[in-house]
Design an enzyme around this catalytic site. Structure first.
Site, PDB file in Angstrom:
ATOM      1  N   ARG A   5     -48.893 -35.241 -38.527  1.00  0.00           N
ATOM      2  CA  ARG A   5     -49.922 -34.618 -39.421  1.00  0.00           C
ATOM      3  C   ARG A   5     -50.707 -35.962 -40.016  1.00  0.00           C
ATOM      4  NH1 ARG A   5     -50.481 -30.809 -44.721  1.00  0.00           N
ATOM      5  NH2 ARG A   5     -50.541 -29.468 -42.968  1.00  0.00           N
ATOM      6  N   HIS A  22     -56.333 -27.618 -36.865  1.00  0.00           N
ATOM      7  CA  HIS A  22     -55.005 -26.887 -37.458  1.00  0.00           C
ATOM      8  C   HIS A  22     -54.380 -26.023 -36.587  1.00  0.00           C
ATOM      9  CE1 HIS A  22     -51.933 -26.953 -40.421  1.00  0.00           C
ATOM     10  NE2 HIS A  22     -52.465 -26.250 -41.351  1.00  0.00           N
ATOM     11  N   GLN A  67     -51.316 -23.496 -37.844  1.00  0.00           N
ATOM     12  CA  GLN A  67     -51.778 -22.464 -38.580  1.00  0.00           C
ATOM     13  C   GLN A  67     -52.116 -21.226 -37.985  1.00  0.00           C
ATOM     14  OE1 GLN A  67     -52.110 -22.997 -42.580  1.00  0.00           O
ATOM     15  NE2 GLN A  67     -52.232 -20.912 -42.333  1.00  0.00           N
ATOM     16  N   ASP A 106     -60.755 -21.401 -47.356  1.00  0.00           N
ATOM     17  CA  ASP A 106     -59.835 -22.545 -47.575  1.00  0.00           C
ATOM     18  C   ASP A 106     -60.598 -23.309 -48.699  1.00  0.00           C
ATOM     19  OD1 ASP A 106     -58.196 -24.788 -47.105  1.00  0.00           O
ATOM     20  OD2 ASP A 106     -59.159 -25.434 -45.114  1.00  0.00           O
ATOM     21  N   CYS A 115     -55.142 -20.359 -45.757  1.00  0.00           N
ATOM     22  CA  CYS A 115     -53.955 -21.145 -45.464  1.00  0.00           C
ATOM     23  C   CYS A 115     -53.283 -21.799 -46.535  1.00  0.00           C
ATOM     24  CB  CYS A 115     -54.615 -22.358 -44.325  1.00  0.00           C
ATOM     25  SG  CYS A 115     -55.832 -23.329 -45.412  1.00  0.00           S
ATOM     26  N   ARG A 161     -45.781 -19.109 -41.055  1.00  0.00           N
ATOM     27  CA  ARG A 161     -46.051 -20.406 -40.512  1.00  0.00           C
ATOM     28  C   ARG A 161     -44.745 -20.880 -39.988  1.00  0.00           C
ATOM     29  NH1 ARG A 161     -49.086 -24.291 -42.545  1.00  0.00           N
ATOM     30  NH2 ARG A 161     -48.627 -25.256 -40.290  1.00  0.00           N
TER      31      ARG A 161
HETATM   32  N1   CP Z   1     -51.419 -24.540 -44.596  1.00  0.00           N
HETATM   33  C1   CP Z   1     -50.853 -25.790 -44.816  1.00  0.00           C
HETATM   34  O1   CP Z   1     -50.973 -26.425 -43.763  1.00  0.00           O
HETATM   35  O2   CP Z   1     -50.139 -26.064 -45.789  1.00  0.00           O
HETATM   36  P1   CP Z   1     -49.557 -27.492 -46.295  1.00  0.00           P
HETATM   37  O3   CP Z   1     -50.620 -28.480 -46.498  1.00  0.00           O
HETATM   38  O4   CP Z   1     -48.682 -27.372 -47.516  1.00  0.00           O
HETATM   39  O5   CP Z   1     -48.551 -27.812 -45.115  1.00  0.00           O
HETATM   40  N1  NVA Z   2     -58.796 -27.956 -44.677  1.00  0.00           N
HETATM   41  C1  NVA Z   2     -57.518 -28.097 -45.376  1.00  0.00           C
HETATM   42  C2  NVA Z   2     -56.333 -27.344 -45.193  1.00  0.00           C
HETATM   43  C3  NVA Z   2     -55.056 -27.595 -45.546  1.00  0.00           C
HETATM   44  C4  NVA Z   2     -53.939 -26.959 -45.123  1.00  0.00           C
HETATM   45  C5  NVA Z   2     -57.307 -29.737 -45.514  1.00  0.00           C
HETATM   46  O1  NVA Z   2     -57.452 -30.428 -44.305  1.00  0.00           O
HETATM   47  O2  NVA Z   2     -56.925 -30.217 -46.461  1.00  0.00           O
END
Ligand code: CP
Ligand code: NVA
Length: 335
Positions: A107, A134, A137, A231, A272, A317
């Site tokens: 990530r 992502h 997700q 989101d 999400c 997830r």
């Molecule tokens: N939805 C999601 O990716 O959550 P986190 O940032 O907690 O991993």
């Molecule tokens: N769009 C958000 C998603 C988090 C799961 C981010 O990238 O922060």
């Protein structure tokens, strides 16, 4: 469709509709096994590493629990506890970790980083979120829609409200197009998806009998929708300075009771997570104090309503990530 064993999981544009359906089927099967207490340590003896350059609750915990349930050893590396980037390049990191591990989760920031990691690694690399995509997700989100509406989602419509050019919105457009689900990106001009992606997804959607619509009109965008998704207005890695502008331009796209009333009576709400639906977080409280806004992308009323499936989605997830790891590390029929 061939086996997914040995494949990277970097973005859904790399996968066919059948391959995505296969991952969804596996996710539902693994969820049933977990709920029925059926052991599934199919990957005993393997080890995975989780590299996080941004924070996480769901993705990290999903990879860890899914890894343990499958019988694997799991190492977690946060931004401060490894040499990655600061003292060791992505290419070198990939070649070192490949000597120890059977799979690598990453990530971080640009998609090019995870693509480079995958290029140099000898084992599957899974994208746990980048600025652009992502993908893990998406499997959980579609699973949640299938639990609400049945396995075949063709002809259903999902609307993304708000920052319709972020990693989640981009990925939703792709997965919907691949599965024949109508997709609506609803937000102001400056937060609408990039042209090349809309064109690409429109062409894919046409092949699968669905549509892609980009609009700034909430009434038109949400009319009769089956799922309303939103989101955060500012994603990880974006500077704090953008809050003011985003609040101004995205407030009309907040998911509230009026928006849910425009949708189909049995529509579901998805997010999400994490979500700013109250002032019980440090950032939520700060924004409330600075801008007088106690809830942002979704109202607390909608978030807590019967239509909201956000906690099923969060649980999914883990099942989805388990399926992705199982498929790319083994991919033998489960029964
Ligand atoms: N939805 C999601 O990716 O959550 P986190 O940032 O907690 O991993
Ligand atoms: N769009 C958000 C998603 C988090 C799961 C981010 O990238 O922060």
């Amino acid at each position: 469709m061939g086996s997914l064993k040995g494949r990277d999981f970097l973005k859904l544009l790399d996968f066919s509709s059948d391959e995505i359906r296969h991952l969804l089927d596996l996710s539902h099967q693994l969820k049933a096994m977990k709920h029925n207490g059926v052991p599934h340590k199919f990957l005993e003896g393997k080890n995975i590493v989780l590299l996080f350059e941004k924070t996480s609750t769901r993705t990290r915990c999903s990879f860890e629990v899914a890894g343990y349930d499958l019988g694997m050893g799991v190492t977690f590396l946060d931004p401060g506890s490894s040499q990655v980037s600061k003292k060791e390049s992505i290419a070198d990191t990939a070649r070192v970790l490949s000597r120890f591990y059977d799979g690598i989760e990453y990530r971080g920031f640009g998609q090019d980083i995870v693509e480079e990691l995958a290029h140099y690694a000898d084992c599957p690399v899974w994208n746990g979120l980048t600025n652009e995509w992502h993908p893990t997700q998406m499997i959980a989100d579609i699973m949640t829609m299938q639990e609400a509406f049945g396995q075949d989602l063709s002809g259903r419509t999902l609307v993304f409200m708000g920052d319709a050019r972020n990693n989640v919105a981009n990925s939703l457009m792709v997965v919907c197009a691949k599965l024949g689900v109508n997709f609506v990106a609803c937000g102001p001009a400056e937060n609408q998806p990039e042209g090349w992606l809309v064109e690409t997804c429109t062409a894919i959607a046409e092949q699968n009998g669905s549509t892609v619509l980009v609009t700034d009109d909430v009434e038109k965008g949400c009319a009769g929708a089956d799922a309303i998704y939103t989101d955060v207005w500012v994603s990880m890695g974006e500077p704090d300075e953008v809050w003011e502008q985003r609040i101004k331009s995205l407030s009309p796209y907040q998911v509230n009771t009026h928006v849910m009333q425009l949708a189909s009576p049995d529509a579901i709400f998805l997010h999400c997570l994490p979500s700013f639906h109250d002032t019980k977080t440090t950032i939520g409280a700060k924004i409330a104090e600075r801008f007088g806004l106690p809830e942002m992308e979704v109202t607390d009323e909608v978030f807590e309503s019967a239509q909201s499936r956000v906690f099923d989605e969060a649980e999914n997830r883990m099942h989805a990530i388990k399926a992705i790891m199982y498929a790319t590390l083994l991919d033998e029929p489960l029964n």
